[in-house]
Design an enzyme around this catalytic site. Structure first.
Site, PDB file in Angstrom:
ATOM      1  N   LEU A  56      -5.585   3.715   2.702  1.00 45.43           N
ATOM      2  CA  LEU A  56      -4.882   2.835   1.779  1.00 45.43           C
ATOM      3  C   LEU A  56      -4.351   3.721   0.659  1.00 45.43           C
ATOM      4  O   LEU A  56      -5.039   4.658   0.218  1.00 45.43           O
ATOM      5  CB  LEU A  56      -5.810   1.761   1.200  1.00 45.43           C
ATOM      6  CG  LEU A  56      -6.390   0.735   2.171  1.00 45.43           C
ATOM      7  CD1 LEU A  56      -7.341  -0.207   1.425  1.00 45.43           C
ATOM      8  CD2 LEU A  56      -5.294  -0.070   2.851  1.00 45.43           C
ATOM      9  N   ASP A  57      -3.133   3.436   0.175  1.00 42.13           N
ATOM     10  CA  ASP A  57      -2.594   4.189  -0.948  1.00 42.13           C
ATOM     11  C   ASP A  57      -3.565   4.118  -2.125  1.00 42.13           C
ATOM     12  O   ASP A  57      -4.296   3.135  -2.294  1.00 42.13           O
ATOM     13  CB  ASP A  57      -1.235   3.636  -1.382  1.00 42.13           C
ATOM     14  CG  ASP A  57      -0.144   3.911  -0.364  1.00 42.13           C
ATOM     15  OD1 ASP A  57      -0.369   4.738   0.549  1.00 42.13           O
ATOM     16  OD2 ASP A  57       0.940   3.303  -0.487  1.00 42.13           O
ATOM     17  N   ARG A  58      -3.542   5.131  -2.954  1.00 40.60           N
ATOM     18  CA  ARG A  58      -4.462   5.208  -4.095  1.00 40.60           C
ATOM     19  C   ARG A  58      -4.468   3.927  -4.922  1.00 40.60           C
ATOM     20  O   ARG A  58      -5.527   3.414  -5.300  1.00 40.60           O
ATOM     21  CB  ARG A  58      -4.082   6.404  -4.980  1.00 40.60           C
ATOM     22  CG  ARG A  58      -4.987   6.583  -6.184  1.00 40.60           C
ATOM     23  CD  ARG A  58      -4.452   7.619  -7.149  1.00 40.60           C
ATOM     24  NE  ARG A  58      -5.412   7.867  -8.207  1.00 40.60           N
ATOM     25  CZ  ARG A  58      -6.079   8.988  -8.378  1.00 40.60           C
ATOM     26  NH1 ARG A  58      -5.894   9.999  -7.564  1.00 40.60           N
ATOM     27  NH2 ARG A  58      -6.941   9.117  -9.374  1.00 40.60           N
TER      28      ARG A  58
END
Length: 220
Positions: A56-58
């Site tokens: 998942l993106d940051r």
């Protein structure tokens, strides 16, 4: 470790674990940088092996799946590669966005030397097909934004962010593909208004179908 730093475990078996990833914390990172993996290693010191099987993106929070063994990592990675894992996201997007079980199909590619992509023609070098099922949940007239349910069938870089922005409904607080809205739909400390809401997969230990969901405040 303080209770504030604990990551919520929402499901686990003998060989796999699912957590509610905090927005703002990277899934994995270079040595010396805190991530979900490093924090869980401290939280669960008895585990000898732990690795995320997807990313998942940051700035994106929500359901994240990790393996406790190399065999489980392989089996779960195979499910993702074969598109047998059903992923559902919730996102607040700018404007009134009315979609009724629509299917978005685009071609996207990564821009050279940038952590950024673009929608392109299918004949362009590096073009990859991106497909997402989308449904509008509700429109907030006061804030002029819409809550969408997004189910990506493919897993391209920034797929949901590109596809929403490409239809002139960027995800709120997306610093790359749309203007950061001054008033988000929900308090997010400036983080993108996108969350991994639901994950459906098969337990790599016994083949049982597992369905996990979490709905943060502001996405109800």
């Amino acid at each position: 470790m303080t209770d504030k730093a604990l990551i919520e475990i929402v499901w686990q078996s003998r060989i796999a674990i699912a957590v509610d990833k905090p927005a703002g914390l990277p899934t994995t990172a270079a040595p010396g940088i805190e991530s979900v993996e490093t924090r869980l290693a401290k939280q669960l010191p008895d585990l000898g092996y732990l690795t995320a099987v997807h990313r998942l993106d940051r700035d994106v929070g929500g359901i994240l799946l990790l393996a406790k063994t190399k065999k489980a990592a392989r089996l779960l990675s195979e499910q993702f590669a074969a598109r047998k894992v059903r992923k559902t996201y919730l996102a607040w997007v700018d404007g009134e966005a009315i979609f009724n079980n629509d299917v978005w199909v685009d071609y996207v590619r990564k821009l050279p030397d940038q952590a950024k992509g673009e929608i392109c023609s299918e004949v362009n070098d590096g073009a990859k097909r991106a497909e997402t099922h989308v449904r509008s949940i509700r429109y907030d007239r006061e804030r002029n934004c819409t809550l969408l349910e997004l189910c990506p069938l493919t897993g391209r870089m920034h797929q949901l962010r590109l596809q929403t922005a490409g239809r002139r409904h960027p995800i709120r607080h997306d610093p790359i593909y749309g203007p950061a809205s001054l008033e988000p739909a929900a308090p997010r400390d400036g983080l993108i208004c996108l969350t991994a809401h639901r994950l459906e997969f098969r337990d790599p230990g016994n083949g049982q179908v597992i369905k996990i969901a979490t709905t943060p405040e502001g996405y109800q």
